[in-house]
Design an enzyme around this catalytic site. Structure first.
Site, PDB file in Angstrom:
ATOM      1  N   LYS A   1       0.847  -1.460  -0.100  1.00 42.59           N
ATOM      2  CA  LYS A   1       0.126  -0.053   0.038  1.00 42.59           C
ATOM      3  C   LYS A   1       0.850   1.247  -0.115  1.00 42.59           C
ATOM      4  O   LYS A   1       1.943   1.290   0.766  1.00 42.59           O
ATOM      5  CB  LYS A   1      -1.008  -0.056   1.275  1.00 42.59           C
TER       6      LYS A   1
ATOM      7  N   VAL B   1      30.509  23.443  -6.169  1.00 42.81           N
ATOM      8  CA  VAL B   1      29.224  22.454  -5.402  1.00 42.81           C
ATOM      9  C   VAL B   1      29.994  21.153  -5.017  1.00 42.81           C
ATOM     10  O   VAL B   1      29.646  20.567  -3.948  1.00 42.81           O
ATOM     11  CB  VAL B   1      28.108  22.310  -6.387  1.00 42.81           C
ATOM     12  N   GLN B   2      30.883  20.293  -5.990  1.00 38.94           N
ATOM     13  CA  GLN B   2      31.344  19.215  -5.692  1.00 38.94           C
ATOM     14  C   GLN B   2      32.289  19.143  -4.211  1.00 38.94           C
ATOM     15  O   GLN B   2      32.219  18.468  -3.331  1.00 38.94           O
ATOM     16  CB  GLN B   2      32.415  18.661  -6.715  1.00 38.94           C
TER      17      GLN B   2
ATOM     18  N   THR C   1      -3.856  -5.291   0.408  1.00 39.89           N
ATOM     19  CA  THR C   1      -3.342  -4.023   0.765  1.00 39.89           C
ATOM     20  C   THR C   1      -4.107  -3.272   1.563  1.00 39.89           C
ATOM     21  O   THR C   1      -3.523  -2.162   2.272  1.00 39.89           O
ATOM     22  CB  THR C   1      -2.914  -3.236  -0.784  1.00 39.89           C
ATOM     23  N   ASP C   2      -5.404  -3.326   1.792  1.00 43.06           N
ATOM     24  CA  ASP C   2      -6.243  -2.566   2.606  1.00 43.06           C
ATOM     25  C   ASP C   2      -5.993  -2.984   4.127  1.00 43.06           C
ATOM     26  O   ASP C   2      -6.139  -2.310   5.080  1.00 43.06           O
ATOM     27  CB  ASP C   2      -7.784  -3.134   2.385  1.00 43.06           C
TER      28      ASP C   2
ATOM     29  N   HIS D   1      20.390  27.957 -11.236  1.00 39.30           N
ATOM     30  CA  HIS D   1      20.900  29.091 -11.676  1.00 39.30           C
ATOM     31  C   HIS D   1      20.185  30.416 -11.753  1.00 39.30           C
ATOM     32  O   HIS D   1      19.066  30.541 -11.923  1.00 39.30           O
ATOM     33  CB  HIS D   1      21.479  28.838 -13.183  1.00 39.30           C
TER      34      HIS D   1
ATOM     35  N   ARG E   1      29.551  34.535  -7.231  1.00 35.48           N
ATOM     36  CA  ARG E   1      28.353  34.140  -7.851  1.00 35.48           C
ATOM     37  C   ARG E   1      27.121  34.058  -6.972  1.00 35.48           C
ATOM     38  O   ARG E   1      27.570  33.363  -5.677  1.00 35.48           O
ATOM     39  CB  ARG E   1      28.467  33.057  -9.074  1.00 35.48           C
TER      40      ARG E   1
ATOM     41  N   ASN F   1      22.169  22.665  -9.345  1.00 33.97           N
ATOM     42  CA  ASN F   1      22.870  23.930  -8.972  1.00 33.97           C
ATOM     43  C   ASN F   1      21.735  24.884  -9.780  1.00 33.97           C
ATOM     44  O   ASN F   1      21.573  24.789 -11.107  1.00 33.97           O
ATOM     45  CB  ASN F   1      24.118  23.913  -9.971  1.00 33.97           C
TER      46      ASN F   1
ATOM     47  N   PHE G   1      33.539  29.647  -9.181  1.00 34.36           N
ATOM     48  CA  PHE G   1      33.662  28.321 -10.258  1.00 34.36           C
ATOM     49  C   PHE G   1      34.580  28.761 -11.146  1.00 34.36           C
ATOM     50  O   PHE G   1      34.600  29.758 -12.203  1.00 34.36           O
ATOM     51  CB  PHE G   1      32.515  28.045 -10.582  1.00 34.36           C
TER      52      PHE G   1
END
Length: 302
Positions: A11, A228-229, A58-59, A257, A177, A255, A160
Site C-alpha cells: 500500500k 558544489v562538488q 493492501t487494505d 542558476h 556568484r 545547481n 567556479f
C-alpha cells in the site's frame, strides 16, 4: 518458458496525522506522514497461478499502519518504520521482507506574541524528513534516513573557475556568484540486528538528523565554495565524523542558476559583474551534482 524474476506489493500513499497530547504541560504536537509498505516473500503463486491465498490485502496493510500509529510512537520515523516492517515479517510466515518508506512532512510550532503556541503549527517549507526501512528475515534491519526539499541560497561566497576548457566551452570563470540548491541528503546506517537494537539507538536518529541538517546549512553558508562538488564533500565528511553508526552519506544537489541580465542597452545601465543586482532565475536546464562519502578503509598495520 518464463518465470517470475521478482515481486513485491503493498500500500502506497497512506496519509497519517497523529496528535500527541501532553496534558501535564498543556501542549500538543503533530506528526504528519505519508507511508508506503511493500512486502516480499512466498507470493509468486498469486502472480503465476491466480492464487490469492498468499496475499495480505493492501487494505489490511493500510489498516495495520493506522493501528500501529495509534498503539506505538511515531517518532522517530526510523523506529516506527522498523516496528511496522517487523510486524509483517513476524506475523506472516510466508512474508520474508518488508520495505517501509516514510515521508514526514514539516510542521513547526507557531510563535504568537513571542511565545510558542501550545497547539498551533505552520508548514514553512516543502522540506521533508524521510526514511527507508528494509526488514529482512534472518538478516536484520537496514535504515536509510534523508532530508529532501530543503532549498537554500547565498548571494555571494561561491566561485567556479579553473575548470576544463575546450572547443565546447562557453562558460566564463567567476570568483563571485549566487549559489542555490535544493538539498537532497541521505545517510545509510550500518545494519541493525533486529528491532531491539533499533530501539536501543532511538536517541541517535533524531540527534543525527539534527546534526546533518545543521552541518549542511552551516557549511553551505560559511564555506567559500570552489564548486558544489567541494562543498558537498565537506558536508559528508563532517556528518560521518559525528555519527559513528553511519556507513555512508550521500548528497544530490542541483545547481539552481540565477543569470545576470545585461541592461546596458538602457542608457548604459550597469548590471553585470560587480555591478550585478538584478538576476533572472532559471528553471532549467540546471547542473546536477551527486556524491557518496564513505569511511576510508583502515590502514594495514606494519
Amino acid at each position: 518458458m518464463s518465470a517470475l524474476a521478482a515481486a513485491r506489493y503493498g500500500k502506497d500513499n497512506v496519509r497519517v496525522l497523529k496528535v500527541m497530547r501532553d496534558e501535564k504541560a498543556g501542549t500538543q504536537t503533530v506528526v504528519e506522514m505519508t507511508v508506503c509498505v511493500l512486502l516480499e516473500g512466498d507470493i509468486e503463486t498469486s502472480y503465476t497461478k491466480a492464487d490469492n491465498s498468499v496475499i495480505v490485502a493492501t487494505d489490511s496493510i493500510k489498516n495495520t499502519i493506522y493501528i500501529t500509529a495509534k498503539q506505538q510512537p511515531v517518532t522517530t520515523p526510523e523506529v516506527f518504520g522498523s516496528i511496522l516492517g517487523s510486524h509483517f515479517v513476524e506475523k506472516y510466515s510466508h512474508i520474508h521482507a518488508a520495505h517501509v518508506n516514510i515521508v514526514t512532512h514539516r510542521w513547526v510550532r507557531m510563535n504568537i506574541d513571542g511565545k510558542p503556541h501550545p497547539h498551533s503549527f505552520l508548514k514553512d517549507s516543502p522540506e521533508t524528513r524521510n526514511v527507508q526501512v528494509d526488514v529482512i528475515e534472518g538478516k536484520g534491519i537496514d535504515i536509510n534516513s534523508s532530508i529532501k526539499g530543503l532549498t537554500v541560497l547565498k548571494s555571494t561566497g561561491s566561485q567556479f573557475w579553473g575548470f576544463l576548457r575546450d572547443e565546447f566551452t562557453t562558460l566564463k570563470e567567476t570568483w563571485d556568484r549566487i549559489l542555490s540548491t535544493d538539498v537532497a541528503a541521505n545517510w545509510q546506517w550500518r545494519r541493525f540486528g533486529g528491532l531491539s537494537e533499533v530501539k536501543a539507538n532511538v536517541a541517535k536518529f533524531d540527534a543525527t538528523w539534527e546534526a546533518a541538517r545543521a552541518i549542511t546549512l552551516k557549511t553551505f553558508a560559511e564555506d567559500v565554495s570552489a564548486s558544489v562538488q567541494a562543498t558537498m564533500y565537506k558536508m559528508g565528511e563532517q556528518i560521518l565524523a559525528v555519527a559513528p553508526l553511519l556507513d555512508t552519506v550521500e548528497y544530490e544537489l542541483p545547481n539552481n542558476h540565477f543569470f545576470e541580465i545585461d541592461l546596458s542597452w538602457h542608457k548604459g545601465t550597469k548590471n553585470t559583474g560587480k555591478d550585478a543586482e538584478v538576476y533572472a532565475p532559471q528553471s532549467n536546464p540546471n547542473g546536477l551534482i551527486k556524491c557518496t562519502v564513505g569511511r576510508a578503509a583502515p590502514k594495514a598495520k606494519l
